[in-house]
Each structure stands twice: as structure tokens, then as C-alpha cells.
Scaffold this active site. Sequence first.
Site, short mmCIF file in Angstrom:
data_model
loop_
_atom_site.label_atom_id
_atom_site.label_comp_id
_atom_site.label_asym_id
_atom_site.label_seq_id
_atom_site.Cartn_x
_atom_site.Cartn_y
_atom_site.Cartn_z
N HIS A 163 9.79 6.49 36.13
CA HIS A 163 8.97 6.40 35.35
C HIS A 163 8.98 6.73 34.13
O HIS A 163 8.89 5.93 33.05
CB HIS A 163 7.51 7.37 35.80
N GLU A 164 9.92 7.86 33.68
CA GLU A 164 10.04 8.56 32.32
C GLU A 164 11.12 7.49 31.83
O GLU A 164 11.15 7.27 30.51
CB GLU A 164 10.63 9.88 32.30
N HIS A 181 9.45 4.46 30.02
CA HIS A 181 9.13 4.70 28.82
C HIS A 181 10.07 4.69 27.86
O HIS A 181 9.90 4.02 26.71
CB HIS A 181 8.45 6.15 28.97
#
Length: 221
Positions: free
Chosen positions: A27-28, A31
Amino acid sequence: MLDLFSPERLQQYAILAPGLLVALVCHEVAHGYVAYLLGDPTAKSQGRLSLNPMKHLDPLGTLAFFFVHFGWAKPVPVNSGYFKNPRQGMLLTAIAGPMTNFILAAAFATVIHILMTVEFSPGGLAEKIILPTYLIAQAGVFVNLILGIFNLLPIPPLDGSNVVAYFLPPQMAESYMALGRYGFIILIGIILLGRFSGYSLVGGVILPMVYAGIRLLGIPM
């Protein structure tokens, strides 16, 4: 405290940890990678485009995993000043995280579908490998759907707030995003209010969407 490390709890951690770790790290990284593609080198310069979990784990979020079976990672730094179109850049960077979680949920679901076609003898070596793998994949689906849906809530600083901000007039969007400094206080307030009112944000909003996603993926839970 001892109960946190009982054999039953350790087994639960072993089942939940792989899916949660993959969910949080990817997820990170998503980004940061999308921001990098759009011209922002901040995450890359801080070593946050790595899949090494140690680059992303948050001490408090890790501790929460042992108490509530859920956690969070350190947010990837993003500087919208590097984007040619800051509003569009923040929109694309924000949705990259949840979309990655949905892709991971589908990947874990695919593993489950494959395992369901495998025949094995009860008590044999194959069962000892297939059953734990099945449970880990099942937890991976659940965790990734929860994380993806939760982050799409339109509460700053969650990812959904950047989606909403993109469609607001610039001045209104700026005021709206400024609420991010109080975002987690707002979330805690909603959760506490739910305890007194009987309405749960997780149970009333997130879980029905999670179970809808599970049905869409066609897997038993």
C-alpha cells in the site's frame, strides 16, 4: 499479557501477519511509486520504495497488531509541489494504495481457488501445507479488502479525502484537507460514538462492503 503469546494467539498471528504485512508494505510503496512516476522523488530519496518491511513499519501500528489484530505502517511522504498538476497528482497517488490492496485481495483469492482444486489425503503432508496456506490466503483477502475500503473513507488524511478534494473548488479543498491534522481524532470520536449509540463504523459501513467483495471474488470465509 501472557494470553497475547498463548499458542492459540501465536497461531492467529502467524495466519494474519503475512497478509497484513504484504497489505501495508505494498500500500505504502504504491503511493510512493506513483508519486515518483509523477515527478516526486521524496519517497525514493528516503528509501521508501523498498519492499523491506523495516522501512515501513510503525512501532505503534505494530504494537496494535498484537492487541487488535490490525495495524498500520508509516505514511509515505509525498510532496505535491513536484507534480505538474498537483491536484491530479495527489488523486492518482492516493488511489494507488487502495487499488493495490484490491489487486492483492484478488491475488490471494486466486491462490484460494487454486488450492480448492487440489486433492489431498487427510493427515498427510499435503494437508499440512495446503491448509495453513489456505488460511493465510483467506486472511490476506480479508485484510486487504478492509485496508483498501477503510482508506477510501472521505476522512482526512485517509486516501479517500484526496479523491473528494479533487472534485472540490481549490479553496474549499484546502480547508477540507486541513482537517487532516484532526483526522485520527475524528475517527476515534466516531468509533467511541458508535459504542454509545450502538452504530459501528466498521460493522455498519466497512464490513458489509468487505463481505460484498468476498462474494464477488467467489471465496468462502
